[in-house]
Design a protein around this motif. Sequence first.
Motif, PDB file in Angstrom:
ATOM      1  N   ILE A  64      45.147  37.089  40.789  1.00 26.36           N
ATOM      2  CA  ILE A  64      44.194  36.925  41.886  1.00 26.36           C
ATOM      3  C   ILE A  64      42.832  36.463  41.398  1.00 26.36           C
ATOM      4  CG2 ILE A  64      45.127  38.439  43.695  1.00 26.36           C
ATOM      5  CD1 ILE A  64      43.546  40.714  42.574  1.00 26.36           C
ATOM      6  N   ARG A  68      38.602  38.053  45.043  1.00 23.37           N
ATOM      7  CA  ARG A  68      39.581  38.906  45.723  1.00 23.37           C
ATOM      8  C   ARG A  68      39.759  40.234  44.964  1.00 23.37           C
ATOM      9  NH1 ARG A  68      43.936  35.609  47.989  1.00 23.37           N
ATOM     10  NH2 ARG A  68      42.741  35.789  49.896  1.00 23.37           N
ATOM     11  N   LEU A  72      39.264  43.881  46.622  1.00 26.09           N
ATOM     12  CA  LEU A  72      40.286  44.927  46.594  1.00 26.09           C
ATOM     13  C   LEU A  72      39.741  46.207  45.981  1.00 26.09           C
ATOM     14  CD1 LEU A  72      43.422  42.874  45.520  1.00 26.09           C
ATOM     15  CD2 LEU A  72      43.271  44.283  47.565  1.00 26.09           C
TER      16      LEU A  72
ATOM     17  N   TRP B 126      47.234  39.224  51.845  1.00 26.44           N
ATOM     18  CA  TRP B 126      46.335  40.114  51.100  1.00 26.44           C
ATOM     19  C   TRP B 126      45.659  41.130  52.004  1.00 26.44           C
ATOM     20  CZ3 TRP B 126      46.777  40.976  46.186  1.00 26.44           C
ATOM     21  CH2 TRP B 126      47.421  40.011  45.404  1.00 26.44           C
ATOM     22  N   VAL B 129      48.107  43.766  52.119  1.00 27.13           N
ATOM     23  CA  VAL B 129      48.071  44.501  50.843  1.00 27.13           C
ATOM     24  C   VAL B 129      46.937  45.529  50.853  1.00 27.13           C
ATOM     25  CG1 VAL B 129      47.628  44.310  48.352  1.00 27.13           C
ATOM     26  CG2 VAL B 129      49.105  42.631  49.492  1.00 27.13           C
ATOM     27  N   GLU B 130      45.751  45.094  51.291  1.00 32.98           N
ATOM     28  CA  GLU B 130      44.605  46.011  51.351  1.00 32.98           C
ATOM     29  C   GLU B 130      44.913  47.223  52.209  1.00 32.98           C
ATOM     30  OE1 GLU B 130      40.969  44.166  52.669  1.00 32.98           O
ATOM     31  OE2 GLU B 130      41.114  42.622  51.124  1.00 32.98           O
TER      32      GLU B 130
END
Lengths: 101, 196
Positions: A64, A68, A72, B126, B129-130
């Motif tokens: 990634i 990003r 996260l 994503w 995913v989070e």
Amino acid sequence: VNKHSAENPLLPSCRRASELASAAVDRELTRRERWALRFHTLLCSACRRFAAQMRLIHQLFADISDSRRQRLQIRTLRLPRQSRQRIKQLLWEEGNRPPQK
Amino acid sequence: MTVRSSLTSQLDDPVNWVDRYGDALFRYVGARVSNREVAEDLVQETFLAAFRQRKSFDGKSTLGTWMLSILRHKIIDHYRKSHRQANDINETLETAPSFSPAGKWLSSPARWRQTPDQLAENAEFWHIVEGCLEDLPVHLAHAFELREIGLLSVEEASRQSGITPKNLAVRLHRARLLLRSCLERKWFQRSSGVTP
């Protein structure tokens, strides 16, 4: 010795195989572990998929972008914004409370 | 500015503490309790206690270290109050078990049809995913975060979370099982029609 020690090391359960598939992402398996996993996945399509998915997830996170990755990290391991605001508010109130007798 | 006056001004500005020390305290507690709300509450209590006791801070350690020691006591108190042992994160307890007692899959992993290339730049993926990571018990999210997002080695990650490499392996396994099934449920089973 663990609770799975009753298992035949060469014929591991799906649970044990999934532990090995997870560990394989983090470290080099011992020769015995490698064979157990290989042998199990040869016969078990569910664990074969699981092992492939572990590698996929690992690869996705490895590749990634920095932005990003940061995002996260903020979402999972930083004190959430709402909490942050609430604590600041509480501290402010505490600091501005009239002195008690 | 003298050391003393900079210390005093730090102590008199508690609202700033939250930005300075909040993440570090949250990370510390994150490795030690499983419930996200409990983790946030303990951090909150720590800041409030630090503020009330600020006169007793002697400046021998840093403010951050001092708060960490308060948090450590809060964690011990929490486990004592809830009548559980200090190491109560039961590494084998599965709230949503993936396997039967005999070790067979309760629900077999399905085939994922998308390749890494199709997923890597997919913002929607994503986002899912989070969400899945946030749903994990916080000590599992913490383990996963250190290893897969922070890219630490197993040794370094276990050192940082204060657990043995073996315990870390157990947490990573649990985290991956839960993340995997969450992704399957929320993404792979739903998006098969979206992407060719």
